[in-house]
Every structure is written in C-alpha cells, then in structure tokens.
Design an enzyme around this catalytic site. Structure first.
Site, short mmCIF file in Angstrom:
data_model
loop_
_atom_site.label_atom_id
_atom_site.label_comp_id
_atom_site.label_asym_id
_atom_site.label_seq_id
_atom_site.Cartn_x
_atom_site.Cartn_y
_atom_site.Cartn_z
N ARG A 26 71.08 36.84 14.52
CA ARG A 26 71.17 35.24 14.65
C ARG A 26 72.57 34.75 15.26
O ARG A 26 73.37 35.69 15.17
CB ARG A 26 71.27 34.67 13.28
CG ARG A 26 69.56 34.73 12.83
CD ARG A 26 69.43 34.28 11.28
NE ARG A 26 70.36 35.02 10.29
CZ ARG A 26 70.50 34.83 9.08
NH1 ARG A 26 69.94 33.81 8.65
NH2 ARG A 26 70.95 35.67 8.22
N LYS A 84 76.61 34.88 9.02
CA LYS A 84 77.13 35.57 8.12
C LYS A 84 78.60 35.53 7.56
O LYS A 84 79.16 35.18 8.61
CB LYS A 84 76.58 37.17 8.17
CG LYS A 84 75.21 37.43 8.38
CD LYS A 84 74.34 36.88 7.24
CE LYS A 84 74.22 37.94 6.30
NZ LYS A 84 73.25 37.32 5.15
N TYR A 92 77.61 30.95 6.20
CA TYR A 92 77.41 31.48 4.82
C TYR A 92 78.27 32.31 4.33
O TYR A 92 79.09 33.13 5.09
CB TYR A 92 76.03 32.53 5.02
CG TYR A 92 74.60 31.67 5.19
CD1 TYR A 92 74.40 30.62 4.06
CD2 TYR A 92 73.96 31.95 6.08
CE1 TYR A 92 72.96 29.89 4.52
CE2 TYR A 92 72.78 31.32 6.39
CZ TYR A 92 72.38 30.27 5.54
OH TYR A 92 71.15 29.58 5.69
N HIS A 128 78.57 33.20 0.43
CA HIS A 128 78.04 33.92 -0.90
C HIS A 128 79.11 34.59 -1.40
O HIS A 128 78.94 35.68 -1.83
CB HIS A 128 76.85 34.89 -0.59
CG HIS A 128 75.54 34.38 -0.16
ND1 HIS A 128 74.77 33.40 -0.82
CD2 HIS A 128 75.06 34.02 1.06
CE1 HIS A 128 73.92 32.79 -0.20
NE2 HIS A 128 74.10 33.22 1.03
N GLU A 148 75.76 27.83 1.89
CA GLU A 148 74.96 27.93 0.78
C GLU A 148 75.19 26.74 -0.39
O GLU A 148 74.60 26.70 -1.22
CB GLU A 148 74.89 29.12 0.11
CG GLU A 148 76.32 29.76 -0.48
CD GLU A 148 77.24 30.44 0.59
OE1 GLU A 148 77.11 30.24 1.76
OE2 GLU A 148 78.18 30.95 0.15
N SER A 151 64.55 29.77 3.32
CA SER A 151 63.45 29.93 2.62
C SER A 151 61.93 29.71 3.21
O SER A 151 61.00 30.38 2.93
CB SER A 151 63.64 29.28 1.37
OG SER A 151 64.58 29.38 0.54
N ASP A 190 66.25 39.01 -3.44
CA ASP A 190 67.76 38.82 -3.19
C ASP A 190 68.32 38.27 -4.45
O ASP A 190 69.88 38.07 -4.66
CB ASP A 190 68.02 37.73 -2.06
CG ASP A 190 67.48 36.51 -2.15
OD1 ASP A 190 66.36 36.54 -3.19
OD2 ASP A 190 67.88 35.57 -1.53
N1 LIG Z 1 64.12 37.79 0.87
C1 LIG Z 1 64.49 36.85 1.65
O1 LIG Z 1 64.96 37.38 2.60
C2 LIG Z 1 64.78 35.72 1.18
C3 LIG Z 1 64.97 34.20 2.21
C4 LIG Z 1 65.11 33.11 1.71
C5 LIG Z 1 64.91 32.74 0.13
N2 LIG Z 1 64.81 33.95 -0.80
C6 LIG Z 1 64.67 34.04 -2.02
O2 LIG Z 1 63.53 33.31 -2.69
C7 LIG Z 1 63.43 32.70 -3.81
C8 LIG Z 1 62.76 31.42 -3.79
O3 LIG Z 1 63.63 30.48 -3.04
P1 LIG Z 1 63.00 29.03 -2.94
O4 LIG Z 1 63.88 28.45 -1.86
O5 LIG Z 1 61.62 28.83 -2.77
O6 LIG Z 1 63.34 28.24 -4.55
P2 LIG Z 1 63.02 26.90 -5.02
O7 LIG Z 1 63.99 26.54 -5.93
O8 LIG Z 1 62.48 26.20 -4.12
O9 LIG Z 1 61.55 27.26 -6.04
C9 LIG Z 1 61.61 28.35 -6.95
C10 LIG Z 1 60.46 27.88 -7.94
O10 LIG Z 1 60.34 28.84 -8.73
C11 LIG Z 1 59.77 27.97 -9.90
N3 LIG Z 1 59.97 28.83 -11.12
C12 LIG Z 1 60.94 29.01 -12.13
N4 LIG Z 1 60.52 29.91 -13.01
C13 LIG Z 1 59.35 30.03 -13.03
C14 LIG Z 1 58.24 31.05 -13.54
N5 LIG Z 1 58.77 31.47 -14.71
N6 LIG Z 1 57.05 31.21 -13.09
C15 LIG Z 1 56.85 30.66 -11.93
N7 LIG Z 1 57.66 29.66 -11.28
C16 LIG Z 1 58.88 29.58 -11.50
C17 LIG Z 1 60.44 26.77 -10.14
O11 LIG Z 1 59.93 25.72 -10.70
C18 LIG Z 1 60.25 26.43 -8.45
O12 LIG Z 1 59.23 25.74 -8.28
C19 LIG Z 1 65.07 32.70 -4.03
O13 LIG Z 1 65.39 33.83 -5.05
C20 LIG Z 1 65.65 32.71 -2.70
O14 LIG Z 1 67.01 33.25 -2.83
C21 LIG Z 1 64.77 35.29 -0.06
#
Ligand SMILES: NC(=O)c1ccc[n+]([C@@H]2O[C@H](COP(=O)([O-])OP(=O)(O)OC[C@H]3O[C@@H](n4cnc5c(N)ncnc54)[C@H](O)[C@@H]3O)[C@@H](O)[C@H]2O)c1
Length: 371
Positions: free
Chosen positions: A15, A75, A94, A96, A118, A134, A270
């Site tokens: 990126r 990054k 970012y 972190h 972030e 996300s 993550d």
């Molecule tokens: N792997 C990757 O490349 C990548 C990229 C972007 C985001 N992410 C990760 O994805 C994850 C989700 O991000 P997001 O932006 O959607 O967060 P978000 O805060 O928008 O959504 C999280 C949801 O989880 C729900 N939740 C909490 N506890 C729960 C449970 N026990 N059961 C079911 N649902 C529950 C919350 O109510 C909320 O609606 C984060 O950990 C983020 O860091 C990873």
C-alpha cells in the site's frame, strides 16, 4: 507544508499513503508533495501519475525523510527508518505502539510528533481510520472462504450460492460489527444462507432491518454456537471487544462437531482470534488443517488487495491530512478533537495513556501541547 511519502519497506506491504488524486488535492492547496521513486507501484500508481498531479519524485527514502515536514505512511516505521526521522517532524501513519516497545522508545527518542491512524476517534467512539481496513477484510473473508470451500483446496466442495434445485451453503458469522456486516453482504449477495451472531441486541435489530432475507441474526452464546457449527460450511470470526483479546467462542473440542471440510476464516486473528485453534498465517501460506477443518487466519488480509486497500485507506485519511497540512498539527488538533486523540508521542513524551501504561513509561497530558 512540505509532505513526504516514502515507499513502504515492511515485508509484503504494497500500500501507499497517498494516491495521485490525493497528491493533487494537497498541491492544489499550495502544499509541496514529494513522493519516493516507485512508492505507488505496488498499488498500481506510477511515478508519472504523481508527477502529473504536481508532486515531485525523489530517488531515495533518505531524501524523502530529509525534506518533509509531514511524513505520510501506511505501516509503522521499522528499524532502518528510525534514524531518518527528525525532531519536530510530523508522522501520520498506523503505529500500533502498544504492541511493540522498541518502536515506542525509538519514536520517543526521535522527538518527532506521532499521530496514529488507529487512535483517531470520532465522538461516537468509532475509529474512522480503522473502519476501511475492516471493510476490506470483511468482504475478503467471504471471497477467501468460498475459494477454500472448493474440494481441491481442502473444503467440502460446496458452492456458496448452490444452484437451482440444490441448497446453498450455510455461512455463520460471529460478530456483526464492521467486518461481520461486510462479510454478510457478500455472502448474501452470492446467495448463501447466512446467520450473524452478536451479543448486542441493538446491533442485531439494526442488521435485521437492513439485511436481505437470506441473512438471519441470532444471539451469540455457547449453547447457540455449539448448535450452529454442526451445520455451518463457512464460519467467519469477526468479534471485537475493544482493548481486549478476542474471546475464544469456538474451542478446540468443538472442531469434532463440525462437518469435514468446513472452512474457518478468523478475521479477528490480529486480536488473538475468536477460534481457539487459529494462529496467525501469511498470504504465502494462508491455511492449515486441524481435524479436517480448514483454518484461514491471515493477520493482514487487506495486504493482498493493495489497490482497493490504498484507495479505501486514503479516502479516509486524506481529509485529516489536508487539515494537518493546512493548519499544522497543533492548530489542527486544537480545532478537531478527532485528530487530538490521534496524538501518541510529542517531543519525546508519550501523550496517549494506554501506550504509556503498556510499557510503564511516563505520560504527559496532550493538553500540555495544545494549550
Ligand atoms: N485479519 C485482518 O486482516 C483484519 C483486518 C481488519 C480488521 N480485523 C479485525 O477484525 C475484528 C473485528 O473488527 P470490526 O471492525 O468488525 O469490529 P467491530 O467493533 O465493528 O465489531 C465487533 C462486533 O463483535 C461483537 N461481539 C463482541 N463480543 C461478541 C461475542 N461474544 N459474540 C459475538 N459477537 C460479539 C460486538 O458486539 C461487535 O458488533 C477485529 O479484531 C479487527 O482487529 C482484522
């Protein structure tokens, strides 16, 4: 202001922090934009496009850091970049910080001003510079899941949308936030039978209102999860509890209740993952199999689609970059609380409490610098 855009040097990062369109906006407002040679290449933007937008191409990363008052990156700086950062230089990227102490110490020593994507935060507590990634990861989760459900890749050999006369696949999404919602749209669009589980009734009411008929919502608890995983073909982990490790909603013992060839995509990897058996993987080696269940746990999913990710990220960062360039960081942060919350390190002091707490380091109130 003089703005520098270095080429990202972190492994596999394609990126870039500014597109030619963004460069044009800044130049139009009287700022000077310097872009390192081939910085945009990985995202599909040639040097000539930046030049046409009014930017100047510099041959090296050293020259780019040397000239800039504000560095725009994607990054966090990595070790070879630490020595290039100058006192009072504004870094907008970012970071972190809380996950890496050497970076925090290096930025404190540099006496630069670190404004972290972030922690830029809106009054409703949403994080506008995390949302775009996300969105990308959520949509990609279904694309990847559909792919790995194919037999040659270890999956059940089921087509997500089925065909006339054959039922579609069942997709279970844990967490109905940004990632979960985008995943649901994609899966629903392909014709799958989708269930989103969340703990927030308000969120599920909203989702029930806006989602198409092939998306249902269900309360997330152990009983319901144990029941649903028996029938799911694709399970997406998308849970987030802010500031905490993700809870293990799917434990090791549950794998034996799943169908052979079920695919798990744990986007929350993550933050530790919401599936106990998920460990971070890379784009080179994205999956592994445990108990006949395919695990996809890539920690930086957006990295595989740098064109889309760069545009999504810069759509969100550019309005803030313009404020910083027009006013300087101090006035911009005084005028906009969202940006003030992004300030993490200023002039050798940590001004974001969670970062200082993470390493037991001294902390100064950001107000000291904004008065
Ligand atoms: N792997 C990757 O490349 C990548 C990229 C972007 C985001 N992410 C990760 O994805 C994850 C989700 O991000 P997001 O932006 O959607 O967060 P978000 O805060 O928008 O959504 C999280 C949801 O989880 C729900 N939740 C909490 N506890 C729960 C449970 N026990 N059961 C079911 N649902 C529950 C919350 O109510 C909320 O609606 C984060 O950990 C983020 O860091 C990873």
């Amino acid at each position: 202001m003089i703005i520098g855009v270095p080429k990202e040097i972190k492994n596999n990062e394609n990126r870039v922090a500014l597109t030619p369109a963004g460069a044009k906006e800044l130049v139009k407002r009287g700022h000077s934009v310097y872009v390192q040679h081939t910085a945009g290449e990985g995202s599909g933007f040639a040097d000539t496009e930046y030049e046409a937008a009014g930017a100047t191409i510099l041959p090296t990363i050293e020259a780019t850091y040397e000239i800039a008052e504000m560095i725009m990156k994607v990054k966090e700086p990595i070790e070879p970049e630490y020595k290039l950062i100058k006192e009072n230089q504004l870094l907008f990227t970012y970071f972190h910080f809380a996950s890496y102490e050497p970076l925090t110490k290096a930025m404190v020593e540099s006496k630069s001003v670190c404004l972290a994507y972030e922690t830029v935060e809106k009054s409703d507590r949403s994080l506008p510079l995390l949302v775009p990634m996300s969105e990308v990861a959520g949509r990609m989760a279904i694309q990847k899941g559909a792919n790995y459900l194919e037999k040659p890749l270890g999956g059940r050999g089921i087509l997500l949308g089925g065909v006339p006369g054959v039922l579609p696949a069942k997709v279970l999404i844990l967490g109905g936030g940004v990632v979960g919602t985008q995943a649901a749209w994609m899966a629903a669009g392909l014709g799958a039978d989708v269930t989103i589980m969340d703990v927030s009734l308000a969120r599920m009411r909203y989702l029930a209102d806006v989602m198409p008929a092939n998306v249902k919502t269900m309360m997330s608890n152990e009983y319901n999860i144990r029941e649903m995983i028996k029938h799911a073909d694709l399970i997406v982990g998308a849970v987030l509890i802010p500031g905490a490790k993700a809870p293990h909603l799917i434990t090791r013992d549950m794998l034996k209740d799943m169908k052979k060839g079920t695919v798990l995509v744990d986007v929350a990897v993550d933050q530790g993952g919401c599936i106990e058996t998920c460990k971070p993987t890379t784009h080179e080696n994205p999956t592994y199999v445990i108990d006949d269940v395919v695990h996809y746990c890539v920690a930086n999913m957006p990295g595989a689609v740098p064109y889309t990710s760069t545009l999504a990220l810069t759509n969100a960062t550019l309005p803030y970059a313009i404020q910083l360039a027009d006013k300087g960081w101090k006035k911009a942060a005084q005028d906009n609380q969202e940006l003030a919350l992004g300030l993490n390190v200023i002039n050798g002091e940590i001004v974001y409490k969670a970062v200082a707490d993470a390493f037991d380091m001294p902390y100064a109130l950001v107000e000291k610098y904004l008065a």
